[in-house]
Design a protein around this motif. Structure first.
Motif, PDB file in Angstrom:
ATOM      1  N   ILE A 150      28.889  40.392  45.628  1.00 58.55           N
ATOM      2  CA  ILE A 150      30.318  40.680  45.515  1.00 58.55           C
ATOM      3  C   ILE A 150      30.650  40.861  44.038  1.00 58.55           C
ATOM      4  O   ILE A 150      29.885  40.467  43.156  1.00 58.55           O
ATOM      5  CB  ILE A 150      31.186  39.555  46.131  1.00 58.55           C
ATOM      6  N   TRP A 151      31.808  41.452  43.775  1.00 56.19           N
ATOM      7  CA  TRP A 151      32.284  41.642  42.407  1.00 56.19           C
ATOM      8  C   TRP A 151      33.575  40.850  42.235  1.00 56.19           C
ATOM      9  O   TRP A 151      34.527  41.041  42.990  1.00 56.19           O
ATOM     10  CB  TRP A 151      32.531  43.122  42.108  1.00 56.19           C
ATOM     11  N   VAL A 152      33.561  39.959  41.255  1.00 46.88           N
ATOM     12  CA  VAL A 152      34.719  39.099  41.011  1.00 46.88           C
ATOM     13  C   VAL A 152      35.342  39.489  39.671  1.00 46.88           C
ATOM     14  O   VAL A 152      34.653  39.576  38.664  1.00 46.88           O
ATOM     15  CB  VAL A 152      34.315  37.612  40.990  1.00 46.88           C
ATOM     16  N   GLU A 153      36.633  39.700  39.698  1.00 43.49           N
ATOM     17  CA  GLU A 153      37.338  40.060  38.464  1.00 43.49           C
ATOM     18  C   GLU A 153      37.476  38.840  37.561  1.00 43.49           C
ATOM     19  O   GLU A 153      37.757  37.724  38.026  1.00 43.49           O
ATOM     20  CB  GLU A 153      38.725  40.608  38.816  1.00 43.49           C
ATOM     21  N   GLU A 154      37.277  39.047  36.279  1.00 43.64           N
ATOM     22  CA  GLU A 154      37.320  37.949  35.321  1.00 43.64           C
ATOM     23  C   GLU A 154      38.665  37.228  35.371  1.00 43.64           C
ATOM     24  O   GLU A 154      39.719  37.843  35.454  1.00 43.64           O
ATOM     25  CB  GLU A 154      37.087  38.489  33.906  1.00 43.64           C
ATOM     26  N   SER A 155      38.572  35.898  35.362  1.00 46.59           N
ATOM     27  CA  SER A 155      39.722  34.976  35.393  1.00 46.59           C
ATOM     28  C   SER A 155      40.437  34.977  36.742  1.00 46.59           C
ATOM     29  O   SER A 155      41.466  34.328  36.897  1.00 46.59           O
ATOM     30  CB  SER A 155      40.717  35.270  34.272  1.00 46.59           C
ATOM     31  N   GLN A 156      39.893  35.700  37.723  1.00 43.15           N
ATOM     32  CA  GLN A 156      40.446  35.687  39.067  1.00 43.15           C
ATOM     33  C   GLN A 156      39.546  34.857  39.985  1.00 43.15           C
ATOM     34  O   GLN A 156      38.393  34.604  39.678  1.00 43.15           O
ATOM     35  CB  GLN A 156      40.579  37.116  39.612  1.00 43.15           C
ATOM     36  N   THR A 157      40.096  34.467  41.123  1.00 37.46           N
ATOM     37  CA  THR A 157      39.342  33.659  42.084  1.00 37.46           C
ATOM     38  C   THR A 157      39.194  34.417  43.389  1.00 37.46           C
ATOM     39  O   THR A 157      40.188  34.888  43.956  1.00 37.46           O
ATOM     40  CB  THR A 157      40.041  32.306  42.339  1.00 37.46           C
ATOM     41  N   ASP A 158      37.957  34.554  43.842  1.00 34.98           N
ATOM     42  CA  ASP A 158      37.679  35.144  45.151  1.00 34.98           C
ATOM     43  C   ASP A 158      37.292  34.040  46.125  1.00 34.98           C
ATOM     44  O   ASP A 158      36.586  33.096  45.759  1.00 34.98           O
ATOM     45  CB  ASP A 158      36.544  36.167  45.056  1.00 34.98           C
ATOM     46  N   THR A 159      37.745  34.199  47.350  1.00 41.72           N
ATOM     47  CA  THR A 159      37.490  33.180  48.365  1.00 41.72           C
ATOM     48  C   THR A 159      36.438  33.677  49.352  1.00 41.72           C
ATOM     49  O   THR A 159      36.577  34.767  49.915  1.00 41.72           O
ATOM     50  CB  THR A 159      38.787  32.837  49.124  1.00 41.72           C
TER      51      THR A 159
END
Length: 376
Positions: A150-159
């Protein structure tokens, strides 16, 4: 028969202990911690399942690749299912869908359609089914682990929500099936943070603190206010310039494109700093109402004297008093004027030097007190 029953009971006890409660786990990945492993064990502390989250490369749009790996550590005993769709009990038994029939064990408890795992934000609505463990003895164990990227944006939270079904393969003479014993939902809150983001948070806090301080301050324009308006505002502008310099340095070193999220964040901070002068002007008043701070500028005949000259004249008065050449009444007015000029800081540049202040401060104050102690 008893032995088989005992084995089934032991299996159920182990699974119920392991999967008694769902888990919610925050995962913070940064430059210092690039991987996290989450082991699940049975009641005897034997490893059964491992979930690892690993930080990969970051793209120019500040999205970081994350590899989520689920591994069956005990494939001889258990199989683990993650279903990509909602299956009814009837559909689970359909051999055309699965390698073998899937049934719910008697100890599973209430069940409806299968829960669907959700991994990150960018996956499709339809997920592949994931089987961890061999479906029969003739197959190798290549499917004991599975990777999600998966790709997670910096400073964001993915669940990532992982309803994991635990089961055991049953190989009867006429019936081969997988019996599901229980389910455990593991929810991972994956956050990616970089040193760049930490610097941004620090500078953002400085910006916010500066603006709060300006909003809480009154700048008085009264001509007798001390310090004057320029001196009141000077520390706020110095802080603004210092923050702006740090931001410009970071932006120059990274050379982000305009659509980069870091570039946009720092541009927003620059815009805030550009408004500081206007905020200061809004906080200016003609009269702050504090009479103690509205003092006429000191100006006398001694203002161009050095501390040494003031000391020498006080010392001369002191010796004259000791010798009886003058009276206190005759000199006290001039002594007070000398001392007041000393307190307000004579204008000569030499008095601004620390060595001048330290050398004569104690001497001048001592002589002033001594002269005041004389009888009139």
């Amino acid at each position: 028969m008893k032995k088989a029953l005992f084995t089934l009971m032991a299996l159920c006890l182990a699974c119920s202990t392991l999967f008694a409660q769902d888990m919610e786990i925050p995962v913070l990945l940064n430059d210092n911690q690039q991987e996290l492993s989450i082991p699940l064990k049975d009641q005897s502390n034997n490893p059964m399942l491992n979930i690892s989250v690993k930080k990969g490369e970051r793209s120019r749009t500040d999205k970081t690749e994350i590899t989520l790996t689920i591994e069956n550590l005990d494939p001889q005993q258990f199989v683990f299912w993650l279903f990509g769709q909602e299956y009814s009990e009837r559909e689970l038994k359909d051999r055309s869908r699965f390698p073998r029939r899937i049934v719910y064990g008697k100890v599973f408890g209430h069940h409806d359609k299968t829960d669907v795992y959700r991994v990150g934000k960018e996956n499709n609505n339809r997920y592949p089914d994931v089987l961890l463990g061999s479906d029969n003895n003739s197959l190798d164990n290549d499917n004991n682990s599975y990777d999600f990227n998966i790709w997670v944006e910096e400073s964001q939270t993915d669940t990532c929500v992982l309803p994991i079904y635990v089961g055991k393969n049953k190989n009867g003479l006429f019936c081969r099936r997988t019996e599901l014993v229980t389910e455990k939902t593991i929810t991972l809150y994956i956050t990616v943070e970089s040193e760049t983001h930490k610097e941004y948070e620090r500078l953002k806090q400085r910006c916010d603190s500066l603006i709060d301080a300006i909003n809480d301050t009154i700048f008085c324009k009264h001509k007798l206010h001390r310090p004057n308006l320029e001196k009141q505002e000077e520390p706020f502008f110095k802080e603004r310039d210092a923050i702006r310099y740090e931001i410009r340095t970071i932006m120059d070193n990274n050379d982000w494109p305009k659509n980069n999220i870091n570039r946009q964040r720092y541009d927003e901070l620059i815009e805030k700093l550009d408004k500081v002068e206007g905020l200061v002007q809004i906080s200016e008043v003609e009269d702050c109402g504090d009479a103690k701070k509205h003092v006429a500028t000191h100006n006398c005949e001694y203002c161009k004297w050095t501390f040494k000259q003031i000391y020498d004249k006080l010392d001369r008065y002191n010796k004259q008093l000791d010798n009886g050449d003058v009276t206190k009444t005759e000199v006290i007015k001039d002594v007070k004027q000398l001392y007041k000029c000393y307190q307000n800081g004579p204008k000569t540049a030499s008095n601004k030097r620390k060595e001048q202040q330290q050398q004569y401060k104690t001497k001048i104050e001592y002589l002033y007190k001594k002269i005041n102690s004389y009888w009139p």
